[in-house]
Design a protein around this motif. Structure first.
Motif, PDB file in Angstrom:
ATOM      1  N   PHE A  34       6.379 -20.035 -31.860  1.00  0.00           N
ATOM      2  CA  PHE A  34       6.680 -18.921 -32.772  1.00  0.00           C
ATOM      3  C   PHE A  34       5.818 -17.698 -32.474  1.00  0.00           C
ATOM      4  CE2 PHE A  34       8.465 -22.337 -35.493  1.00  0.00           C
ATOM      5  CZ  PHE A  34       9.745 -21.799 -35.650  1.00  0.00           C
ATOM      6  N   VAL A  35       4.555 -17.927 -32.102  1.00  0.00           N
ATOM      7  CA  VAL A  35       3.687 -16.800 -31.744  1.00  0.00           C
ATOM      8  C   VAL A  35       4.206 -16.119 -30.480  1.00  0.00           C
ATOM      9  CG1 VAL A  35       1.380 -16.155 -30.933  1.00  0.00           C
ATOM     10  CG2 VAL A  35       1.621 -17.691 -32.879  1.00  0.00           C
ATOM     11  N   GLY A  36       4.628 -16.915 -29.508  1.00  0.00           N
ATOM     12  CA  GLY A  36       5.162 -16.357 -28.269  1.00  0.00           C
ATOM     13  C   GLY A  36       6.418 -15.540 -28.504  1.00  0.00           C
ATOM     14  N   ILE A  37       7.328 -16.066 -29.302  1.00  0.00           N
ATOM     15  CA  ILE A  37       8.561 -15.333 -29.624  1.00  0.00           C
ATOM     16  C   ILE A  37       8.216 -14.043 -30.380  1.00  0.00           C
ATOM     17  CG2 ILE A  37      10.690 -15.391 -30.976  1.00  0.00           C
ATOM     18  CD1 ILE A  37      10.810 -18.418 -30.373  1.00  0.00           C
ATOM     19  N   GLY A  38       7.297 -14.161 -31.332  1.00  0.00           N
ATOM     20  CA  GLY A  38       6.897 -12.991 -32.108  1.00  0.00           C
ATOM     21  C   GLY A  38       6.270 -11.917 -31.248  1.00  0.00           C
ATOM     22  N   LEU A  39       5.468 -12.334 -30.257  1.00  0.00           N
ATOM     23  CA  LEU A  39       4.819 -11.368 -29.370  1.00  0.00           C
ATOM     24  C   LEU A  39       5.851 -10.620 -28.531  1.00  0.00           C
ATOM     25  CD1 LEU A  39       2.314 -10.072 -28.172  1.00  0.00           C
ATOM     26  CD2 LEU A  39       2.082 -12.049 -26.646  1.00  0.00           C
ATOM     27  N   ILE A  40       6.850 -11.331 -28.025  1.00  0.00           N
ATOM     28  CA  ILE A  40       7.904 -10.673 -27.237  1.00  0.00           C
ATOM     29  C   ILE A  40       8.671  -9.677 -28.097  1.00  0.00           C
ATOM     30  CG2 ILE A  40      10.111 -11.040 -26.072  1.00  0.00           C
ATOM     31  CD1 ILE A  40       8.974 -13.610 -24.922  1.00  0.00           C
ATOM     32  N   ILE A  41       9.027 -10.071 -29.311  1.00  0.00           N
ATOM     33  CA  ILE A  41       9.743  -9.157 -30.211  1.00  0.00           C
ATOM     34  C   ILE A  41       8.891  -7.922 -30.494  1.00  0.00           C
ATOM     35  CG2 ILE A  41      10.655  -8.884 -32.552  1.00  0.00           C
ATOM     36  CD1 ILE A  41      11.445 -11.873 -32.433  1.00  0.00           C
ATOM     37  N   PHE A  42       7.616  -8.139 -30.755  1.00  0.00           N
ATOM     38  CA  PHE A  42       6.710  -7.025 -31.042  1.00  0.00           C
ATOM     39  C   PHE A  42       6.597  -6.086 -29.857  1.00  0.00           C
ATOM     40  CE2 PHE A  42       2.353  -5.304 -30.842  1.00  0.00           C
ATOM     41  CZ  PHE A  42       2.363  -4.541 -32.013  1.00  0.00           C
ATOM     42  N   ARG A  43       6.458  -6.634 -28.664  1.00  0.00           N
ATOM     43  CA  ARG A  43       6.301  -5.791 -27.466  1.00  0.00           C
ATOM     44  C   ARG A  43       7.600  -5.031 -27.177  1.00  0.00           C
ATOM     45  NH1 ARG A  43       2.779  -3.656 -26.475  1.00  0.00           N
ATOM     46  NH2 ARG A  43       2.961  -3.548 -24.222  1.00  0.00           N
ATOM     47  N   ARG A  44       8.734  -5.630 -27.453  1.00  0.00           N
ATOM     48  CA  ARG A  44      10.005  -4.973 -27.170  1.00  0.00           C
ATOM     49  C   ARG A  44      10.290  -3.825 -28.150  1.00  0.00           C
ATOM     50  NH1 ARG A  44      11.922  -5.360 -22.127  1.00  0.00           N
ATOM     51  NH2 ARG A  44      10.612  -7.030 -21.325  1.00  0.00           N
TER      52      ARG A  44
END
Length: 262
Positions: free
Chosen positions: A247-257
């Motif tokens: 979930f942290v990894g998915i959240g980080l990608i969404i945040f960076r995008r």
């Protein structure tokens, strides 16, 4: 040779020098770490870092990571170690948790990045592929120590004799979960190296995010097959942590995008 002597397990000790012994477990760990450091040093200039930055970070993070891995394991096995305190430091016989090492390593990385004025996501992006490779190698230390295995199976005829023999534990063949995780970690390492050099749209922190998602998925699946999981009540601790990583990894990608600036 093992095919001539079925069920002959490998010796945990690779080299005996008088009263001192060098264990295979330590050799795999140190070899994996050395390769990871070399890879990070090669990649450092691309992120405007120096080799000294990487070496200084490793000199702090590696020993503390080992302590963290052991401390994590001991905490969740305290019912045993409280009765055998002399065994607490005996990591050469096995008994380390990679999540303990990752947690301590992350803390060291953020503190180190702050004082060196390095963007922590840059440092994470160049180090995690090597970490994945080191994890893949480290699992072979578990193999030699006959730990991190799964349920009883009828046979392992699809595997080479040296693996089959080592997985014959207490009169039964065991599922070689160490092997599954090692393969998964190695595939993740290859993908990260390819993504880092071939995909032009990769943003800062997304290699690290991919590592969190990939390793979280691999570990969640493999942990479900193991019979020696660290437990907190009825829950497998590593599966909960794996889910958090995903979930942290998915959240980080969404945040960076969605972030419009670096």
């Amino acid at each position: 040779m093992n095919s001539l002597f079925p069920f002959l397990a490998l010796n945990k000790v690779a080299l005996q020098l008088g009263p001192f012994s060098i264990h295979w477990y330590a050799i795999f760990i140190v070899t994996g770490a050395a390769i990871a450091v070399w890879m990070a040093c090669k990649e450092a200039p691309s992120k405007k870092m120096t080799v000294d930055d990487i070496i200084d970070f490793v000199l702090i993070a590696f020993p503390l990571g080992i302590v963290g891995a052991r401390a994590y394991y001991v905490i969740f096995q305290w019912s045993y170690y409280s009765q055998h305190p002399g065994q607490i430091i005996a990591m050469w016989d096995g008994g380390g948790a990679i999540y303990g090492s990752l947690i301590v390593g992350a803390i060291v990385l953020f503190v180190f990045s702050y004082y060196r004025m390095i963007h922590p996501l840059d440092l994470l992006d160049i180090t995690v592929p090597g970490v994945a490779l080191a994890q893949a190698l480290g699992r072979w230390g578990n193999f030699v120590n006959q730990e991190a295995y799964g349920k009883i199976v009828d046979n392992l005829n699809y595997l080479p004799d040296f693996i089959k023999n080592q997985m014959f534990i207490n009169g039964h063949y065991r599922t070689p979960t160490f092997l599954y995780e090692s393969i998964g970690d190695f595939i993740g390492f290859l993908l990260m190296v390819i993504f880092r050099h071939r995909l032009k749209f990769i943003k800062r922190g997304e290699i690290f995010a991919f590592y969190l998602i990939w390793y979280g998925c691999v570990r969640f699946i493999v942990e479900g097959m193991r019979t020696d999981s660290l437990m907190l009540g009825p829950a497998r601790v590593s599966q909960w942590l794996s889910a958090i990583l995903i979930f942290v990894g998915i959240g980080l990608i969404i945040f960076r995008r969605y972030k419009k600036y670096e």
